[in-house]
Design a protein around this motif. Sequence first.
Motif, PDB file in Angstrom:
ATOM      1  N   UNK A  46       0.832  -1.204   0.000  1.00 39.94           N
ATOM      2  CA  UNK A  46       0.000   0.000   0.000  1.00 39.94           C
ATOM      3  C   UNK A  46       0.868   1.256   0.000  1.00 39.94           C
ATOM      4  N   UNK A  47       1.993   1.212   0.718  1.00 42.36           N
ATOM      5  CA  UNK A  47       2.911   2.352   0.706  1.00 42.36           C
ATOM      6  C   UNK A  47       3.475   2.588  -0.691  1.00 42.36           C
ATOM      7  N   UNK A  48       3.888   1.519  -1.350  1.00 46.45           N
ATOM      8  CA  UNK A  48       4.420   1.665  -2.700  1.00 46.45           C
ATOM      9  C   UNK A  48       3.332   2.138  -3.664  1.00 46.45           C
ATOM     10  N   UNK A  49       2.102   1.715  -3.427  1.00 47.26           N
ATOM     11  CA  UNK A  49       0.993   2.189  -4.254  1.00 47.26           C
ATOM     12  C   UNK A  49       0.815   3.695  -4.120  1.00 47.26           C
ATOM     13  N   UNK A  50       0.956   4.197  -2.889  1.00 46.63           N
ATOM     14  CA  UNK A  50       0.874   5.641  -2.670  1.00 46.63           C
ATOM     15  C   UNK A  50       1.967   6.367  -3.440  1.00 46.63           C
ATOM     16  N   UNK A  51       3.186   5.865  -3.367  1.00 40.90           N
ATOM     17  CA  UNK A  51       4.309   6.487  -4.073  1.00 40.90           C
ATOM     18  C   UNK A  51       4.062   6.497  -5.580  1.00 40.90           C
ATOM     19  N   UNK A  52       3.588   5.373  -6.105  1.00 41.45           N
ATOM     20  CA  UNK A  52       3.332   5.292  -7.539  1.00 41.45           C
ATOM     21  C   UNK A  52       2.222   6.248  -7.956  1.00 41.45           C
TER      22      UNK A  52
END
Length: 319
Positions: A46-52
Amino acid sequence: MGYAKQWLFVTYMGDPKAAFLIYFPIIYYLSKRTGIAVVWVAAISEWLNLVLKWILFGERPYWWVGESHLFVKNPPRVQQFPSTCETGPGSPSGHAMVTSAVWWVMLSAAASFLHSRTRSRLLTAVLYQLYVLILVAVGLSRVFILAHFPHQVIAGSLTGFMLGVALNRTVPEQRHLRFFVYSCLGLLLGALLLHFGLEQLGVDLSWSISLAKRWCSQSDWIRMDSTPFSSLTRDCGAMLGLGLAQFWKPGGWPLPWAPRALCLALSSMALYHINRVPLPVSPPFLFYSLYFIRFTLMPQVVMVFVPGFVHLLTTKKKD
């Protein structure tokens, strides 16, 4: 439209919060390692999704219909739902990405267990087919409620699958508390530095929030827990809570199957009521701080508090 309730249920079960609130306690009492993996993979994905999303932007259908100005003469009749009005950018789909990663962890563990017991390739194939069906269902539900375009769902599913495979090999079981503190700080500072850097470059990262407020058909469908910083505080809190739980009780409580079922019932009720506690939305910093504390508590409730209480009750009965 006759199946609207079913699609809304599917999109609810694909919500990233469901990984922490629903799947984690169920899986943890079946397999401790897999339960820890669920929280670990959900938080990172979910954190990487936010960054993307901050980097790739991405429109959402429910506001793009009006913003594109392609339907001025014959505007389509857009049907929105309470789950439609998410405030973050649309690419890639967070529901699809987290669902893909978390369900890969759960079903691959189940497939490995069944194969070791039965040596049946058919049963393992059925589980992997179920995995694909779940991703398709969640993706269709997101398209149905106009939260995402199809390509955003596909991108999220593929990225989540790769993350699930990679992160499942490095589950932080029995790691020191420092690891989780540093991981929590890394997620928080990494996202804040990226946010600050993009703003210094002239990128307006609040553009999606203003569009959501403009085009959402009902203002009360705009929720603070759907904002990008809510997902950030949720992931950081869950990461820290996972470390604290393993710090308070390394290895967890040894419980037979019957007490585990009681733990699952009590943990599910506890998480349900903790999640229902209303949080003040103003000032935003107070909301995010309390939201962080909420998700820091959840792993400890499942892994330490409830099992410890049940262990105390069952040992007294034996005496």
